[in-house]
Motif scaffolding. Structure first.
Motif, PDB file in Angstrom:
ATOM      1  N   ALA A  33       0.833  -1.209   0.000  1.00  0.00           N
ATOM      2  CA  ALA A  33       0.000   0.000   0.000  1.00  0.00           C
ATOM      3  C   ALA A  33       0.865   1.255   0.000  1.00  0.00           C
ATOM      4  O   ALA A  33       0.586   2.232  -0.707  1.00  0.00           O
ATOM      5  CB  ALA A  33      -0.926  -0.009   1.210  1.00  0.00           C
ATOM      6  N   LEU A  34       1.935   1.221   0.798  1.00  0.00           N
ATOM      7  CA  LEU A  34       2.857   2.369   0.852  1.00  0.00           C
ATOM      8  C   LEU A  34       3.562   2.559  -0.489  1.00  0.00           C
ATOM      9  O   LEU A  34       3.693   3.694  -0.980  1.00  0.00           O
ATOM     10  CB  LEU A  34       3.882   2.155   1.968  1.00  0.00           C
ATOM     11  N   SER A  40       2.387   6.106  -7.205  1.00  0.00           N
ATOM     12  CA  SER A  40       1.321   6.890  -7.829  1.00  0.00           C
ATOM     13  C   SER A  40       1.601   8.383  -7.706  1.00  0.00           C
ATOM     14  O   SER A  40       1.431   9.142  -8.673  1.00  0.00           O
ATOM     15  CB  SER A  40      -0.017   6.542  -7.173  1.00  0.00           C
ATOM     16  N   PHE A  41       2.050   8.791  -6.524  1.00  0.00           N
ATOM     17  CA  PHE A  41       2.370  10.210  -6.305  1.00  0.00           C
ATOM     18  C   PHE A  41       3.497  10.673  -7.227  1.00  0.00           C
ATOM     19  O   PHE A  41       3.379  11.697  -7.910  1.00  0.00           O
ATOM     20  CB  PHE A  41       2.760  10.426  -4.848  1.00  0.00           C
ATOM     21  N   LEU A  42       4.591   9.924  -7.264  1.00  0.00           N
ATOM     22  CA  LEU A  42       5.751  10.316  -8.070  1.00  0.00           C
ATOM     23  C   LEU A  42       5.422  10.320  -9.554  1.00  0.00           C
ATOM     24  O   LEU A  42       5.833  11.223 -10.294  1.00  0.00           O
ATOM     25  CB  LEU A  42       6.915   9.361  -7.790  1.00  0.00           C
ATOM     26  N   PHE A  43       4.665   9.281  -9.985  1.00  0.00           N
ATOM     27  CA  PHE A  43       4.311   9.182 -11.399  1.00  0.00           C
ATOM     28  C   PHE A  43       3.448  10.356 -11.834  1.00  0.00           C
ATOM     29  O   PHE A  43       3.680  10.978 -12.875  1.00  0.00           O
ATOM     30  CB  PHE A  43       3.581   7.859 -11.649  1.00  0.00           C
ATOM     31  N   ASN A  44       2.434  10.669 -11.026  1.00  0.00           N
ATOM     32  CA  ASN A  44       1.540  11.777 -11.369  1.00  0.00           C
ATOM     33  C   ASN A  44       2.248  13.126 -11.307  1.00  0.00           C
ATOM     34  O   ASN A  44       2.071  13.973 -12.196  1.00  0.00           O
ATOM     35  CB  ASN A  44       0.335  11.799 -10.415  1.00  0.00           C
ATOM     36  N   TYR A  45       3.061  13.316 -10.285  1.00  0.00           N
ATOM     37  CA  TYR A  45       3.657  14.640 -10.074  1.00  0.00           C
ATOM     38  C   TYR A  45       4.760  14.952 -11.086  1.00  0.00           C
ATOM     39  O   TYR A  45       4.832  16.062 -11.622  1.00  0.00           O
ATOM     40  CB  TYR A  45       4.205  14.745  -8.661  1.00  0.00           C
ATOM     41  N   PHE A  46       5.609  13.981 -11.361  1.00  0.00           N
ATOM     42  CA  PHE A  46       6.767  14.269 -12.211  1.00  0.00           C
ATOM     43  C   PHE A  46       6.496  14.059 -13.698  1.00  0.00           C
ATOM     44  O   PHE A  46       7.115  14.703 -14.541  1.00  0.00           O
ATOM     45  CB  PHE A  46       7.965  13.419 -11.779  1.00  0.00           C
ATOM     46  N   PHE A  63      -0.383  18.428  -4.085  1.00  0.00           N
ATOM     47  CA  PHE A  63      -1.378  17.858  -3.178  1.00  0.00           C
ATOM     48  C   PHE A  63      -2.380  16.983  -3.939  1.00  0.00           C
ATOM     49  O   PHE A  63      -2.882  15.996  -3.399  1.00  0.00           O
ATOM     50  CB  PHE A  63      -2.099  18.968  -2.425  1.00  0.00           C
ATOM     51  N   ILE A  64      -2.644  17.345  -5.187  1.00  0.00           N
ATOM     52  CA  ILE A  64      -3.507  16.508  -6.023  1.00  0.00           C
ATOM     53  C   ILE A  64      -2.845  15.152  -6.257  1.00  0.00           C
ATOM     54  O   ILE A  64      -3.483  14.096  -6.138  1.00  0.00           O
ATOM     55  CB  ILE A  64      -3.801  17.210  -7.364  1.00  0.00           C
ATOM     56  N   HIS A  68      -4.203  11.442  -4.979  1.00  0.00           N
ATOM     57  CA  HIS A  68      -4.378  10.280  -5.865  1.00  0.00           C
ATOM     58  C   HIS A  68      -3.646   9.057  -5.307  1.00  0.00           C
ATOM     59  O   HIS A  68      -4.168   7.933  -5.342  1.00  0.00           O
ATOM     60  CB  HIS A  68      -3.856  10.595  -7.267  1.00  0.00           C
ATOM     61  N   GLY A  69      -2.440   9.262  -4.800  1.00  0.00           N
ATOM     62  CA  GLY A  69      -1.666   8.153  -4.249  1.00  0.00           C
ATOM     63  C   GLY A  69      -2.323   7.545  -3.019  1.00  0.00           C
ATOM     64  O   GLY A  69      -2.434   6.320  -2.890  1.00  0.00           O
ATOM     65  N   LEU A  70      -2.779   8.395  -2.110  1.00  0.00           N
ATOM     66  CA  LEU A  70      -3.438   7.923  -0.895  1.00  0.00           C
ATOM     67  C   LEU A  70      -4.749   7.217  -1.229  1.00  0.00           C
ATOM     68  O   LEU A  70      -5.109   6.220  -0.585  1.00  0.00           O
ATOM     69  CB  LEU A  70      -3.693   9.095   0.046  1.00  0.00           C
ATOM     70  N   ASN A  71      -5.453   7.721  -2.208  1.00  0.00           N
ATOM     71  CA  ASN A  71      -6.714   7.122  -2.634  1.00  0.00           C
ATOM     72  C   ASN A  71      -6.503   5.688  -3.123  1.00  0.00           C
ATOM     73  O   ASN A  71      -7.268   4.772  -2.793  1.00  0.00           O
ATOM     74  CB  ASN A  71      -7.327   7.971  -3.739  1.00  0.00           C
ATOM     75  N   SER A  72      -5.445   5.469  -3.893  1.00  0.00           N
ATOM     76  CA  SER A  72      -5.145   4.131  -4.410  1.00  0.00           C
ATOM     77  C   SER A  72      -4.833   3.159  -3.279  1.00  0.00           C
ATOM     78  O   SER A  72      -5.303   2.010  -3.277  1.00  0.00           O
ATOM     79  CB  SER A  72      -3.956   4.197  -5.372  1.00  0.00           C
TER      80      SER A  72
END
Length: 294
Positions: A33-34, A40-46, A63-64, A68-72
């Motif tokens: 999960a972590l 997800s966070f790194l992929f979306n942000y960068f 923050f968006i 998304h990462g926390l939601n997954s």
């Protein structure tokens, strides 16, 4: 061409029915999960893989991406609740892993759609268009896991466990135990019995009972009213008898052959048709025990 397709079909079905580790419980669930949240966070942000229209954003893009990462991760944790039964986890196969991953992608897409009002200032947030867009975007990103990571991880684990099992088979396991007779006390006095350890092969949990298998042709099976944890405690002075799985207690000196698969080891005994499992988390102790027999 037809024979090629027929062979491909057979190989695909065989692969899908292979045992596969279940990662969605205990410590491994939180680690995965972590990792999913972080990736997800790194992929979306960068990489910003999909259209990003900043004027609609209600918050900074970092923050968006984090949301998304926390939601997954939350979707994965909630989904794991439906797979808590040990019987499901122990008999997990490749096709079930792939189906679970597909279901996970679908639910993540829905979850991302449900939080659009938190992220975007768009009057059409609740439209079918954006629902399908969120689901399709999740599948586009996730197919990497389905078609590369699962087969790759399967192959990696299979090779590791098969190689280790092959090395263990080369170790000469001394079958001499000194004919120890062990009195086993059970809650019911008239069910107490004596266990001859050089005949004992393994025990299998069956609720408050255990099925005890002894050497013979055919193998002798006894059903005794004693929890496997209690039997394990009584046999603990004998280091060659260990628990290889939550339901199995095994005399390692009676093993005929060790083989490996993606889940761990499988143990074969003479005159017994079924294989006995060695769970992944019990492999290190099993390896040490077998090597001590040499």
């Amino acid at each position: 061409m037809s024979s090629f397709l027929a062979n491909l079909k057979i190989e695909t079905i065989t692969f899908l029915k292979q045992p596969y580790p279940f990662y969605y419980s205990g410590k491994s669930l939180w680690v995965i999960a972590l990792l999913i949240s972080l990736m997800s966070f790194l992929f979306n942000y960068f990489f910003e893989p999909f259209n990003v229209y900043s004027p609609e954003h209600k918050m900074d893009f970092i923050f968006i991406s984090l949301l998304h990462g926390l939601n997954s991760s939350l979707v994965l944790i909630l989904l794991s609740i439906f797979f808590r039964k040990p019987s499901i986890q122990e008999n997990w196969m490749v096709w079930q892993e792939m189906l679970l991953v597909l279901l996970f992608f679908f639910l993540v897409g829905i979850a991302q759609f449900l939080i659009r009002d938190i992220i975007y200032d768009n009057p059409n947030n609740w439209s079918i268009k954006y629902l399908l867009e969120e689901i399709s975007n999740t599948f586009l990103v996730g197919f990497l896991f389905l078609f590369i990571l699962i087969p790759g991880n399967f192959s990696r684990l299979w090779n590791i466990h098969s190689k280790q099992a092959g090395l263990l088979n080369k170790i000469d396991k001394d079958s001499y135990i000194n004919h120890t007779l062990l009195k086993i006390d059970t809650p019911i006095i008239n069910e107490r019995f004596t266990l001859e350890l050089d005949h004992f092969l393994f025990a299998k949990a069956d609720g408050n009972y255990v099925e005890i298998y002894l050497k013979g042709n055919p193998i002798i099976k006894l059903l005794k009213r004693i929890p496997i944890k209690e039997l394990e405690l009584l046999l603990s002075p004998y280091p060659f008898i260990i628990k290889t799985h939550r339901s199995y207690l095994v005399n390692t000196k009676g093993i005929k052959k060790v083989s490996g698969n993606a889940q761990g080891y499988r143990l074969e005994f003479s005159d017994f048709k079924e294989d006995i499992p060695v769970s992944r988390n019990r492999i290190p102790n099993f390896d040490k025990t077998i090597k001590r027999l040499n």
